[in-house]
Design a protein around this motif. Structure first.
Motif, mmCIF file in Angstrom:
data_model
loop_
_atom_site.group_PDB
_atom_site.id
_atom_site.type_symbol
_atom_site.label_atom_id
_atom_site.label_comp_id
_atom_site.label_asym_id
_atom_site.label_seq_id
_atom_site.Cartn_x
_atom_site.Cartn_y
_atom_site.Cartn_z
ATOM 1 N N THR A 88 0.846 -1.187 0.000
ATOM 2 C CA THR A 88 0.000 0.000 0.000
ATOM 3 C C THR A 88 0.884 1.242 0.000
ATOM 4 O O THR A 88 2.076 1.177 0.302
ATOM 5 C CB THR A 88 -0.913 0.024 1.239
ATOM 6 O OG1 THR A 88 -0.103 0.085 2.419
ATOM 7 C CG2 THR A 88 -1.779 -1.220 1.300
ATOM 8 N N THR A 89 0.275 2.381 -0.311
ATOM 9 C CA THR A 89 1.038 3.636 -0.390
ATOM 10 C C THR A 89 1.107 4.361 0.945
ATOM 11 O O THR A 89 1.783 5.377 1.056
ATOM 12 C CB THR A 89 0.390 4.573 -1.423
ATOM 13 O OG1 THR A 89 -0.986 4.800 -1.063
ATOM 14 C CG2 THR A 89 0.447 3.955 -2.816
ATOM 15 N N ASP A 90 0.398 3.876 1.957
ATOM 16 C CA ASP A 90 0.360 4.578 3.242
ATOM 17 C C ASP A 90 1.180 3.878 4.328
ATOM 18 O O ASP A 90 0.848 3.936 5.502
ATOM 19 C CB ASP A 90 -1.093 4.753 3.710
ATOM 20 C CG ASP A 90 -1.864 3.435 3.705
ATOM 21 O OD1 ASP A 90 -1.275 2.400 3.355
ATOM 22 O OD2 ASP A 90 -3.062 3.457 4.039
ATOM 23 N N ARG B 22 5.062 -3.923 -6.679
ATOM 24 C CA ARG B 22 3.727 -3.749 -6.115
ATOM 25 C C ARG B 22 2.860 -4.921 -6.563
ATOM 26 O O ARG B 22 3.026 -5.436 -7.666
ATOM 27 C CB ARG B 22 3.110 -2.434 -6.601
ATOM 28 C CG ARG B 22 3.800 -1.180 -6.092
ATOM 29 C CD ARG B 22 3.628 -1.006 -4.584
ATOM 30 N NE ARG B 22 2.230 -0.916 -4.194
ATOM 31 C CZ ARG B 22 1.502 0.187 -4.290
ATOM 32 N NH1 ARG B 22 2.033 1.292 -4.772
ATOM 33 N NH2 ARG B 22 0.243 0.189 -3.907
ATOM 34 N N ARG C 240 8.228 3.035 3.111
ATOM 35 C CA ARG C 240 8.771 2.333 1.948
ATOM 36 C C ARG C 240 10.261 2.037 2.079
ATOM 37 O O ARG C 240 10.841 1.448 1.172
ATOM 38 C CB ARG C 240 8.537 3.166 0.686
ATOM 39 C CG ARG C 240 7.078 3.472 0.402
ATOM 40 C CD ARG C 240 6.934 4.202 -0.914
ATOM 41 N NE ARG C 240 5.564 4.641 -1.137
ATOM 42 C CZ ARG C 240 5.151 5.250 -2.235
ATOM 43 N NH1 ARG C 240 6.008 5.505 -3.216
ATOM 44 N NH2 ARG C 240 3.890 5.625 -2.369
#
Length: 506
Positions: free
Chosen positions: A33-35, A253, A38
């Protein structure tokens, strides 16, 4: 560089410098996920990364490894975090923790006795053994002193003591009983006031698990933008969920694959999204959130679904998503779904688990019982589909042999027609033969080939029917299903005929 004979017998420390980790200060990880963070900061004494809303760590100071192995471990973990999924990196971290409890922790070089003793411990845990094998290969490929191909081959030959991970599917099933499924459906279909939004959200997750069988990590990874619907010219709505695949190797991803939803579930998700965006704003990305608008973690999802299952009167030790996933796989297998299609629907990278469902499902025993003619109902069906008597291919003149095309594939050598040689049958060859009294199947005919071709062609009809939304009134599909049943009956008759002939010969 090639080592001389003197170097081979010299101490490693005098011949080669010890390995020192000089990797990047921050390692980019594969996020779902992007939240979530990273990167992993490799300058810290404790490396932390996240997956499924949960923190995962490796504390280098807590490892009882000598300094060189610590540096090698850091290099390997940096490589693993960048290349593999976060959960796989946890497996490698567990390997290093396990390694610190063995006699190999004192440092390199490892002699044969040390390695053999340690491998006896390592092979008790399959994941740890795999991790150690991967660590050794990584160090060997980089020419780190103390790691050589001969030893690696010995390690590669070591097998874990643990049963194959798919064996539990082969040996037993963990799906729902019929009465449990009824109770679960009642729980899913009950009316819930939208004011009780949290309960409404749980109901949607339970419904999704029943329809699509996603893993908990897939539910966690879903975003609002993964849901879409199309409205046709006649105001019919079609709902799709782009489900993230949880086990796809080699991608930064997760890949997302479209999955059709029932109208009722699609309507519930649409309403749920409207509520979430009113409560937390249109900038809210996750599909499933907690009371503060943050993405639900895997552990929260499992705990909530477990409670939902208990409320439905189902108390099983399995994780809810895996229980319903097995139930879906078992149900598909019971209906005769091919293994490759089960694997695609469940998002598997191979058909191993799907073949396990097909082999192990309890209903297969009932299917085999029917095929053996033990069920009176099935015997009546078989009698209604009986062809002519079974014959030998060598006793049939070529002019009477039946040939045809199914799924663009030429098929012959299945049997003979009892009609006069120059009579043209008004029905479609092969398709109509298996329900015709004039058809005499060859005992060793290619009936399995016919069945496989019919199944492929039937699936093509299903795919086309889904595109136009008409799976109910589909006569060609119904005809194929009847023919497949007749072919299966013929296969069983030929098998029984061959066995009887062999018994008579004795």
């Amino acid at each position: 560089m090639t080592k001389s004979a003197d170097q081979e017998h010299a101490s490693p420390s005098s011949s080669f410098p010890t390995y020192a980790f000089e990797g990047p200060a921050q390692v980019a990880i594969r996020t779902r996920t992007t939240d979530q963070p990273r990167y992993v900061d490799t300058r810290l004494p404790v490396w932390t990364w996240y997956d499924g809303g949960l923190a995962m760590k490796i504390d280098w100071a807590a490892l009882q490894l000598n300094s060189e192995l610590i540096e090698i471990g850091k290099g390997f973990m940096a490589y693993a975090l960048e290349k593999y999924a976060p959960r796989t990196a946890v497996m490698f971290a567990d390997t290093l923790r396990f390694l610190s409890s063995t006699n190999l922790a004192t440092g390199l070089p490892w002699d044969t006795h040390q390695l053999v003793t340690a491998l006896e411990e390592l092979k008790k845990t399959r994941a740890v053994l795999i991790g150690f094998r991967r660590l050794y290969r990584w160090a060997m490929d980089r020419g780190i002193n103390g790691f050589d191909p001969i030893t690696y081959l010995k390690i590669k030959d070591v097998k874990s003591d643990r049963v194959d991970p798919h064996a539990r599917i082969f040996l037993s099933q963990s799906g729902l009983d019929l009465d449990e499924e009824v109770r679960l459906l009642k729980r899913i279909e009950r009316d819930i006031q939208v004011q009780n939004w949290n309960e409404f959200q749980l109901n949607i997750m339970l419904n999704l698990c029943f329809e699509l069988g996603p893993r908990s990590i897939q539910l966690h990874s879903l975003d609002i933008e993964d849901f879409e619907f199309i409205e046709s010219a006649d105001f019919e709505k079609y709902y799709t969920l782009w489900l993230p695949m949880a086990k796809k190797v080699g991608q930064r991803r997760p890949e997302r694959r479209p999955r059709k939803l029932t109208t009722r579930l699609g309507e519930k998700i649409s309403e749920h999204i409207s509520i979430v965006q009113r409560r937390f704003g249109r900038g809210c990305k996750p599909l499933f959130v907690n009371l503060k608008g943050r993405r639900l973690s895997v552990s929260e999802i499992i705990a909530c679904l477990k409670q939902e299952l208990r409320e439905a009167g189902i108390d099983k030790p399995n994780q809810v998503t895996m229980l319903l996933r097995h139930h879906l796989g078992q149900g598909l297998a019971d209906q005769g779904t091919p293994a490759d299609m089960i694997a695609e629907l469940l998002g598997h990278n191979s058909t191993v688990a799907a073949r396990a469902y097909v082999t192990a499902t309890p209903n297969i025993a009932r299917i085999k019982e029917k095929a053996l003619g033990k069920s009176p109902a099935y015997q009546r069906i078989m009698r209604s589909l009986l062809t002519g008597e079974i014959v030998q291919r060598r006793d049939t003149v070529p002019e009477r042999a039946i040939r045809g095309v199914i799924d663009t594939q030429y098929i012959g050598e299945i049997g003979a027609c009892a009609l006069p040689v120059h009579t043209h049958c008004p029905y479609n060859p092969v398709f109509a033969c298996y329900t015709c009294k004039k058809f005499h199947p060859f005992a060793d005919g290619r009936h399995e080939q016919v069945k496989e071709a019919l199944q492929r062609e039937a699936q093509r009809f299903i795919d086309m029917a889904e595109q136009v939304g008409d799976l109910i009134h589909n006569r060609p599909l119904a005809q194929h299903q009847t023919t497949i049943l007749a072919v299966s009956a013929t296969i069983e008759r030929c098998r029984q005929h061959t066995e009887d002939a062999a018994d008579d010969a004795l």
